[in-house]
Design an enzyme around this catalytic site. Structure first.
Site, PDB file in Angstrom:
ATOM      1  N   SER A 299       0.847  -1.193   0.000  1.00 38.92           N
ATOM      2  CA  SER A 299       0.000   0.000   0.000  1.00 38.92           C
ATOM      3  C   SER A 299       0.876   1.234   0.000  1.00 38.92           C
ATOM      4  O   SER A 299       2.003   1.216   0.509  1.00 38.92           O
ATOM      5  CB  SER A 299      -0.907   0.026   1.239  1.00 38.92           C
ATOM      6  OG  SER A 299      -1.544   1.289   1.386  1.00 38.92           O
ATOM      7  N   TYR A 313      -2.347  -0.997  10.065  1.00 42.02           N
ATOM      8  CA  TYR A 313      -2.356  -1.180   8.610  1.00 42.02           C
ATOM      9  C   TYR A 313      -1.059  -0.661   7.996  1.00 42.02           C
ATOM     10  O   TYR A 313      -0.420  -1.341   7.183  1.00 42.02           O
ATOM     11  CB  TYR A 313      -3.554  -0.451   8.015  1.00 42.02           C
ATOM     12  CG  TYR A 313      -3.720  -0.669   6.527  1.00 42.02           C
ATOM     13  CD1 TYR A 313      -4.289  -1.837   6.038  1.00 42.02           C
ATOM     14  CD2 TYR A 313      -3.312   0.301   5.613  1.00 42.02           C
ATOM     15  CE1 TYR A 313      -4.445  -2.048   4.679  1.00 42.02           C
ATOM     16  CE2 TYR A 313      -3.457   0.104   4.247  1.00 42.02           C
ATOM     17  CZ  TYR A 313      -4.030  -1.073   3.788  1.00 42.02           C
ATOM     18  OH  TYR A 313      -4.172  -1.273   2.434  1.00 42.02           O
TER      19      TYR A 313
END
Length: 408
Positions: A299, A313
């Site tokens: 990401s 995350y």
């Protein structure tokens, strides 16, 4: 204020509302009184009457607003669209903008008589058969609501239907994690069963693959379990004789302030996003032949800061980028397996669908030179490139597909 003085009510300018009714509500006969109803606190709810007819007026609360929770036009549009459907809704009467007297958007619908149960005592005063009828009736109405075709009622393009069930299940589970006071094994089993419906998606995709004349096998896998990852790899070898490509795309995420995030929540994200990628790579790496390729879906938040608190995350995705480099170092020279990663920016997806659109787009315009969400085919092309021989001289790399965010 309620009941005692129905001509002066906090949040309602009755003279201005009367002028609006005179212009937009044909059955209005002049003069309004109002009372603030209990409940409905996401938006303030009032019962208003001219002495003959009754209506319900809804407006945002008097304090700070959350756009996704207090979007009056969105609420009114849905109620109006459902009229005539199999879903019982009050008749939509009129919608007022911020310039129509109250200083905020508001809606007017017909008043529907009914009995509201507000206390346990009121509930227990009902016969068990009536309680059961109401409970099942609620479930039936929800089922009918979700059976409505948005296009058939004029709501084409409304909201973000992609991944709706996944978002709702995940949101419910995240809220449960925050308010729970003890462990409930049944809750964990229920979440696992609801989340497992992704197996249905696998079957659907496999069907599309077979429609092209190619072979497909589906194996529902909890990537946090190394044993299940081994089973996945063996199943692929049993069906196809080899594993050429692994795309590590399993991922979850939530936005929780660091001082409020529980150890369980943090571990759960890392266990799927980072550990799961490692177990899957390890299982497939054991059976892959030279020329094979692994693509880890990381990401942009492994490269830059997030607009929301996402410590677990971001840490898991930064770790996945590090894992990509290390596996490339270990396996490319010795085993001929290339290992790369893509770092997607913000795309229309199940994860971004739960973010208020205005907040998300403001962040994107501030951080991305392209100023828009990514499109699925733009990410697909990058993954195919890294998985294919077209990238045969690339390993250990992370390709940012982020509209320029990480270089901005």
């Amino acid at each position: 204020m309620t009941g005692a003085d129905e001509t002066t009510v906090d949040g309602l300018d009755l003279p201005a509302l009367e002028r609006f009714f005179s212009a937009h509500v044909p059955e209005f006969r002049g003069g309004l009184s109002a009372e603030l109803l209990q409940g409905g606190r996401s938006n303030l709810t009032y019962r208003v009457t001219d002495g003959q007819a009754r209506w319900v007026v809804r407006r945002p609360p008097l304090g700070g607003l959350t756009p996704s929770a207090h979007d009056m036009q969105r609420e009114y549009r849905v109620v109006a669209a459902l009229a005539g459907s199999d879903v019982p809704v009050a008749r939509a009467v009129a919608f007022g903008g911020a310039d129509d007297g109250l200083g905020v958007p508001f809606s007017v619908v017909e008043h529907v008589d009914g009995r509201v149960i507000r206390t346990v005592e009121q509930l227990h005063a009902l016969p068990d058969t009536e309680i059961a009828r109401c409970a099942y009736g609620l479930v039936d109405v929800l089922a009918r609501l979700h059976a409505v075709d948005p296009g058939a009622v004029g709501l084409t393009g409304f909201g973000q239907p992609q991944g709706y069930l996944t978002r709702q299940v995940q949101r419910w589970y995240d809220q449960w994690q925050r308010v729970r006071t003890r462990e409930l094994a049944d809750m964990e089993r229920l979440y696992a069963r609801l989340a497992a419906r992704r197996a249905d998606r696998l079957t659907e995709v496999a069907g599309h693959v077979r429609d092209t004349g190619r072979r497909a096998v589906t194996v529902a896998t909890d990537v946090g379990d190394p044993g299940q990852c081994e089973t996945l790899a063996r199943s692929a070898v049993d069906e196809f004789g080899r594993v050429d490509i692994l795309i590590n795309n399993a991922g979850i995420g939530m936005a929780v302030p660091a001082l409020k995030e529980s150890p369980e929540d943090f571990r759960r994200v890392v266990d799927v996003n980072l550990n799961g990628a490692y177990w899957a790579a390890q299982a497939c790496g054991r059976v892959m032949e030279p020329g094979s390729s692994i693509v880890n879906v990381a990401s942009v938040l492994g490269l830059i800061k997030s607009y929301a608190p996402q410590a677990a995350y971001a840490a898991s995705k930064a770790g996945l980028i590090g894992l990509t480099r290390d596996l490339a170092q270990q396996w490319t020279g010795r085993r001929g397996i290339r290992v790369n990663a893509v770092a997607p920016g913000y795309f229309t997806s199940e994860m971004t669908a739960g973010i208020p659109e205005e907040q998300l787009m403001t962040f994107i315009r501030q951080t991305s030179p392209m100023g828009r969400l990514g499109l699925q085919h733009e990410l697909d092309a990058a993954v195919v490139f890294l998985a294919s021989p077209a990238s045969s001289y690339i390993t250990g790399a992370t390709l940012a597909v982020d509209g320029g965010m990480s270089g901005h």
